[in-house]
Design a protein around this motif. Sequence first.
Motif, PDB file in Angstrom:
ATOM      1  N   THR A 228      33.535 -11.667  17.944  1.00 59.82           N
ATOM      2  CA  THR A 228      33.098 -12.989  18.382  1.00 59.82           C
ATOM      3  C   THR A 228      31.930 -12.809  19.335  1.00 59.82           C
ATOM      4  O   THR A 228      31.769 -11.751  19.929  1.00 59.82           O
ATOM      5  CB  THR A 228      34.222 -13.766  19.119  1.00 59.82           C
ATOM      6  OG1 THR A 228      34.636 -13.008  20.257  1.00 59.82           O
ATOM      7  CG2 THR A 228      35.401 -14.026  18.206  1.00 59.82           C
ATOM      8  N   GLY A 229      31.121 -13.844  19.470  1.00 63.37           N
ATOM      9  CA  GLY A 229      30.001 -13.792  20.402  1.00 63.37           C
ATOM     10  C   GLY A 229      28.703 -13.383  19.746  1.00 63.37           C
ATOM     11  O   GLY A 229      28.587 -13.303  18.527  1.00 63.37           O
ATOM     12  N   SER A 230      27.732 -13.092  20.573  1.00 62.71           N
ATOM     13  CA  SER A 230      26.391 -12.752  20.109  1.00 62.71           C
ATOM     14  C   SER A 230      26.328 -11.310  19.611  1.00 62.71           C
ATOM     15  O   SER A 230      26.855 -10.397  20.252  1.00 62.71           O
ATOM     16  CB  SER A 230      25.394 -12.932  21.258  1.00 62.71           C
ATOM     17  OG  SER A 230      24.127 -12.443  20.879  1.00 62.71           O
ATOM     18  N   THR A 231      25.667 -11.104  18.474  1.00 60.58           N
ATOM     19  CA  THR A 231      25.457  -9.746  17.961  1.00 60.58           C
ATOM     20  C   THR A 231      24.212  -9.104  18.577  1.00 60.58           C
ATOM     21  O   THR A 231      23.997  -7.918  18.420  1.00 60.58           O
ATOM     22  CB  THR A 231      25.303  -9.750  16.430  1.00 60.58           C
ATOM     23  OG1 THR A 231      24.169 -10.544  16.077  1.00 60.58           O
ATOM     24  CG2 THR A 231      26.548 -10.272  15.753  1.00 60.58           C
ATOM     25  N   PHE A 232      23.417  -9.894  19.283  1.00 59.76           N
ATOM     26  CA  PHE A 232      22.137  -9.397  19.778  1.00 59.76           C
ATOM     27  C   PHE A 232      22.260  -8.126  20.629  1.00 59.76           C
ATOM     28  O   PHE A 232      21.513  -7.172  20.412  1.00 59.76           O
ATOM     29  CB  PHE A 232      21.403 -10.499  20.547  1.00 59.76           C
ATOM     30  CG  PHE A 232      19.973 -10.172  20.831  1.00 59.76           C
ATOM     31  CD1 PHE A 232      19.020 -10.208  19.824  1.00 59.76           C
ATOM     32  CD2 PHE A 232      19.566  -9.804  22.096  1.00 59.76           C
ATOM     33  CE1 PHE A 232      17.693  -9.892  20.075  1.00 59.76           C
ATOM     34  CE2 PHE A 232      18.248  -9.489  22.363  1.00 59.76           C
ATOM     35  CZ  PHE A 232      17.313  -9.529  21.343  1.00 59.76           C
ATOM     36  N   PRO A 233      23.185  -8.057  21.603  1.00 62.75           N
ATOM     37  CA  PRO A 233      23.253  -6.849  22.427  1.00 62.75           C
ATOM     38  C   PRO A 233      24.092  -5.728  21.819  1.00 62.75           C
ATOM     39  O   PRO A 233      24.331  -4.713  22.457  1.00 62.75           O
ATOM     40  CB  PRO A 233      23.888  -7.356  23.723  1.00 62.75           C
ATOM     41  CG  PRO A 233      24.763  -8.476  23.280  1.00 62.75           C
ATOM     42  CD  PRO A 233      24.042  -9.121  22.121  1.00 62.75           C
ATOM     43  N   THR A 234      24.560  -5.867  20.568  1.00 68.16           N
ATOM     44  CA  THR A 234      25.413  -4.857  19.944  1.00 68.16           C
ATOM     45  C   THR A 234      24.617  -4.012  18.957  1.00 68.16           C
ATOM     46  O   THR A 234      23.452  -4.293  18.681  1.00 68.16           O
ATOM     47  CB  THR A 234      26.569  -5.532  19.171  1.00 68.16           C
ATOM     48  OG1 THR A 234      26.033  -6.169  18.012  1.00 68.16           O
ATOM     49  CG2 THR A 234      27.313  -6.536  20.034  1.00 68.16           C
ATOM     50  N   ASP A 235      25.271  -2.997  18.405  1.00 69.57           N
ATOM     51  CA  ASP A 235      24.611  -2.177  17.383  1.00 69.57           C
ATOM     52  C   ASP A 235      24.864  -2.704  15.972  1.00 69.57           C
ATOM     53  O   ASP A 235      24.541  -2.061  14.989  1.00 69.57           O
ATOM     54  CB  ASP A 235      25.036  -0.713  17.498  1.00 69.57           C
ATOM     55  CG  ASP A 235      26.528  -0.498  17.318  1.00 69.57           C
ATOM     56  OD1 ASP A 235      27.271  -1.493  17.191  1.00 69.57           O
ATOM     57  OD2 ASP A 235      26.957   0.666  17.315  1.00 69.57           O
ATOM     58  N   ILE A 236      25.424  -3.911  15.863  1.00 71.78           N
ATOM     59  CA  ILE A 236      25.626  -4.546  14.565  1.00 71.78           C
ATOM     60  C   ILE A 236      24.259  -4.835  13.941  1.00 71.78           C
ATOM     61  O   ILE A 236      23.360  -5.343  14.603  1.00 71.78           O
ATOM     62  CB  ILE A 236      26.444  -5.846  14.716  1.00 71.78           C
ATOM     63  CG1 ILE A 236      27.859  -5.517  15.203  1.00 71.78           C
ATOM     64  CG2 ILE A 236      26.476  -6.631  13.418  1.00 71.78           C
ATOM     65  CD1 ILE A 236      28.647  -6.718  15.650  1.00 71.78           C
ATOM     66  N   SER A 237      24.103  -4.499  12.672  1.00 72.89           N
ATOM     67  CA  SER A 237      22.824  -4.676  11.986  1.00 72.89           C
ATOM     68  C   SER A 237      22.661  -6.101  11.490  1.00 72.89           C
ATOM     69  O   SER A 237      23.486  -6.595  10.727  1.00 72.89           O
ATOM     70  CB  SER A 237      22.733  -3.720  10.794  1.00 72.89           C
ATOM     71  OG  SER A 237      22.908  -2.381  11.213  1.00 72.89           O
ATOM     72  N   THR A 238      21.595  -6.746  11.911  1.00 74.35           N
ATOM     73  CA  THR A 238      21.267  -8.092  11.459  1.00 74.35           C
ATOM     74  C   THR A 238      19.781  -8.148  11.163  1.00 74.35           C
ATOM     75  O   THR A 238      18.969  -7.641  11.924  1.00 74.35           O
ATOM     76  CB  THR A 238      21.605  -9.146  12.546  1.00 74.35           C
ATOM     77  OG1 THR A 238      22.986  -9.032  12.872  1.00 74.35           O
ATOM     78  CG2 THR A 238      21.316 -10.549  12.061  1.00 74.35           C
ATOM     79  N   ILE A 239      19.439  -8.778  10.057  1.00 73.31           N
ATOM     80  CA  ILE A 239      18.036  -8.961   9.690  1.00 73.31           C
ATOM     81  C   ILE A 239      17.708 -10.430   9.890  1.00 73.31           C
ATOM     82  O   ILE A 239      18.450 -11.302   9.439  1.00 73.31           O
ATOM     83  CB  ILE A 239      17.804  -8.555   8.227  1.00 73.31           C
ATOM     84  CG1 ILE A 239      18.110  -7.067   8.036  1.00 73.31           C
ATOM     85  CG2 ILE A 239      16.383  -8.896   7.787  1.00 73.31           C
ATOM     86  CD1 ILE A 239      18.212  -6.634   6.600  1.00 73.31           C
ATOM     87  N   ARG A 240      16.596 -10.707  10.565  1.00 71.92           N
ATOM     88  CA  ARG A 240      16.141 -12.088  10.757  1.00 71.92           C
ATOM     89  C   ARG A 240      14.672 -12.157  10.381  1.00 71.92           C
ATOM     90  O   ARG A 240      13.856 -11.392  10.893  1.00 71.92           O
ATOM     91  CB  ARG A 240      16.315 -12.522  12.210  1.00 71.92           C
ATOM     92  CG  ARG A 240      15.846 -13.957  12.429  1.00 71.92           C
ATOM     93  CD  ARG A 240      16.065 -14.392  13.835  1.00 71.92           C
ATOM     94  NE  ARG A 240      14.918 -14.040  14.642  1.00 71.92           N
ATOM     95  CZ  ARG A 240      14.739 -14.441  15.885  1.00 71.92           C
ATOM     96  NH1 ARG A 240      15.649 -15.152  16.492  1.00 71.92           N
ATOM     97  NH2 ARG A 240      13.665 -14.101  16.542  1.00 71.92           N
ATOM     98  N   VAL A 241      14.356 -13.062   9.485  1.00 72.77           N
ATOM     99  CA  VAL A 241      12.979 -13.255   9.057  1.00 72.77           C
ATOM    100  C   VAL A 241      12.687 -14.750   9.123  1.00 72.77           C
ATOM    101  O   VAL A 241      13.498 -15.557   8.672  1.00 72.77           O
ATOM    102  CB  VAL A 241      12.760 -12.756   7.603  1.00 72.77           C
ATOM    103  CG1 VAL A 241      11.321 -12.930   7.182  1.00 72.77           C
ATOM    104  CG2 VAL A 241      13.196 -11.314   7.450  1.00 72.77           C
ATOM    105  N   THR A 242      11.545 -15.108   9.692  1.00 67.97           N
ATOM    106  CA  THR A 242      11.152 -16.514   9.744  1.00 67.97           C
ATOM    107  C   THR A 242       9.727 -16.657   9.225  1.00 67.97           C
ATOM    108  O   THR A 242       8.919 -15.742   9.344  1.00 67.97           O
ATOM    109  CB  THR A 242      11.224 -17.066  11.184  1.00 67.97           C
ATOM    110  OG1 THR A 242      10.350 -16.305  12.019  1.00 67.97           O
ATOM    111  CG2 THR A 242      12.632 -17.006  11.732  1.00 67.97           C
ATOM    112  N   GLY A 243       9.444 -17.824   8.642  1.00 65.54           N
ATOM    113  CA  GLY A 243       8.092 -18.087   8.169  1.00 65.54           C
ATOM    114  C   GLY A 243       8.067 -19.174   7.115  1.00 65.54           C
ATOM    115  O   GLY A 243       9.079 -19.829   6.848  1.00 65.54           O
ATOM    116  N   ASP A 244       6.912 -19.346   6.493  1.00 69.36           N
ATOM    117  CA  ASP A 244       6.770 -20.377   5.470  1.00 69.36           C
ATOM    118  C   ASP A 244       7.501 -19.938   4.203  1.00 69.36           C
ATOM    119  O   ASP A 244       7.840 -18.760   4.051  1.00 69.36           O
ATOM    120  CB  ASP A 244       5.292 -20.693   5.217  1.00 69.36           C
ATOM    121  CG  ASP A 244       4.563 -19.620   4.422  1.00 69.36           C
ATOM    122  OD1 ASP A 244       4.941 -18.438   4.484  1.00 69.36           O
ATOM    123  OD2 ASP A 244       3.607 -19.982   3.718  1.00 69.36           O
TER     124      ASP A 244
END
Length: 162
Positions: A93-109
């Motif tokens: 639970t909670g934010s994955t940002f400070p963990t070593d969990i792999s997440t891909i984030r892509v933003t754009g048109d």
Amino acid sequence: MEFCDNCGSLAPANKAVTECQQCGTSFDRPTIETAQTDGGSPAQTPATELEKLPMTNSGNIKKVDAMEWLENRDQPAGAELRRAMIEKPSDFTGSTFPTDISTIRVTGDPQFIETVAGLFSWIVGMEDYSRRVEINLQKTDDKETGEQTDNYALYLSVAERG
């Protein structure tokens, strides 16, 4: 996540399983080398080129160093990509940002998202009886106005099944 070097099958999350269920090959479970510090507790040795890059006090890597590092990356094979992905535990639970969990984030048109998404199609094959792919594809909101934009955000990660 681990994969069989022989047949490419996904290794069960249970670390007690030491052989591939498909071909019987022993899993080469990676270990992190440690060194003793002055206090006697183990310290991790940098395992990647990324960890060896010089950093500012605030944790930033200078552009010139980051560009050189990026330029020297080889395109990884599918099995290497799958092995590098760290899944989210089923009870997380909670934010994955400070963990070593792999997440891909892509933003754009839309054109950019659709083009770049092809680089991540290998993640779909990671879903099986013990892991699920988490995908969130949505239009983005303008933080100032709260209105939807014409841009998209694509979030991808892999999680253990509960």
